[in-house]
Design a protein around this motif. Structure first.
Motif, short mmCIF file in Angstrom:
data_model
loop_
_atom_site.label_atom_id
_atom_site.label_comp_id
_atom_site.label_asym_id
_atom_site.label_seq_id
_atom_site.Cartn_x
_atom_site.Cartn_y
_atom_site.Cartn_z
N THR A 109 0.84 -1.19 0.00
CA THR A 109 0.00 0.00 0.00
C THR A 109 0.88 1.24 0.00
O THR A 109 1.79 1.36 0.82
N GLU A 110 0.61 2.13 -0.93
CA GLU A 110 1.36 3.37 -1.04
C GLU A 110 0.40 4.53 -0.73
O GLU A 110 -0.67 4.63 -1.31
N GLU A 111 0.80 5.35 0.22
CA GLU A 111 -0.04 6.49 0.59
C GLU A 111 0.34 7.70 -0.25
O GLU A 111 1.50 8.10 -0.29
N THR A 112 -0.63 8.25 -0.93
CA THR A 112 -0.40 9.45 -1.72
C THR A 112 -1.28 10.56 -1.18
O THR A 112 -2.48 10.37 -0.97
N HIS A 113 -0.68 11.70 -0.91
CA HIS A 113 -1.45 12.83 -0.39
C HIS A 113 -2.04 13.61 -1.54
O HIS A 113 -1.35 13.97 -2.48
N SER B 91 -6.13 12.10 2.07
CA SER B 91 -5.10 11.25 1.47
C SER B 91 -5.76 10.02 0.86
O SER B 91 -6.85 9.63 1.24
N VAL B 92 -5.04 9.44 -0.08
CA VAL B 92 -5.53 8.27 -0.77
C VAL B 92 -4.48 7.16 -0.62
O VAL B 92 -3.30 7.39 -0.83
N ASP B 93 -4.95 5.98 -0.24
CA ASP B 93 -4.08 4.81 -0.18
C ASP B 93 -4.30 3.99 -1.44
O ASP B 93 -5.41 3.56 -1.71
N GLU B 94 -3.23 3.80 -2.18
CA GLU B 94 -3.31 3.02 -3.41
C GLU B 94 -2.60 1.69 -3.20
O GLU B 94 -1.50 1.64 -2.69
N LYS B 95 -3.25 0.61 -3.58
CA LYS B 95 -2.66 -0.71 -3.48
C LYS B 95 -1.91 -0.99 -4.78
O LYS B 95 -2.48 -0.96 -5.86
#
Length: 76
Positions: A27-31, A41-45
């Motif tokens: 999971t990569e967190e992108t603000h 923020s959005v968490d992208e898998k």
């Protein structure tokens, strides 16, 4: 355990895991936005596929290191 055997064992285990699972995700967190006290923020898998040739190659490299390690220890 010498370095050849340790590295060979790690390569064989990594290759077997790569063949068994085939892929892994993280999971990569992108603000996206920071507005005052509001924080969005959005968490992208993300998915990473492990090619079959990489798993087989790691196992073969480990096997080769085991053979080279044995020959090297027999000469000493």
């Amino acid at each position: 355990m010498d370095s050849f055997r340790m590295l060979a064992t790690l390569l064989i285990i990594a290759g077997a895991l790569g063949l068994a699972y085939g892929s892994f995700s993280y999971t990569e967190e992108t603000h996206q936005a920071n507005i005052g006290a509001l924080h969005l923020s959005v968490d992208e898998k993300q998915y990473v596929n492990i090619p079959v040739w990489a798993g087989v190659g790691a196992i073969l490299a480990g096997e080769i290191l085991l053979v080279v390690g044995r020959r090297r220890s027999n000469r000493i």
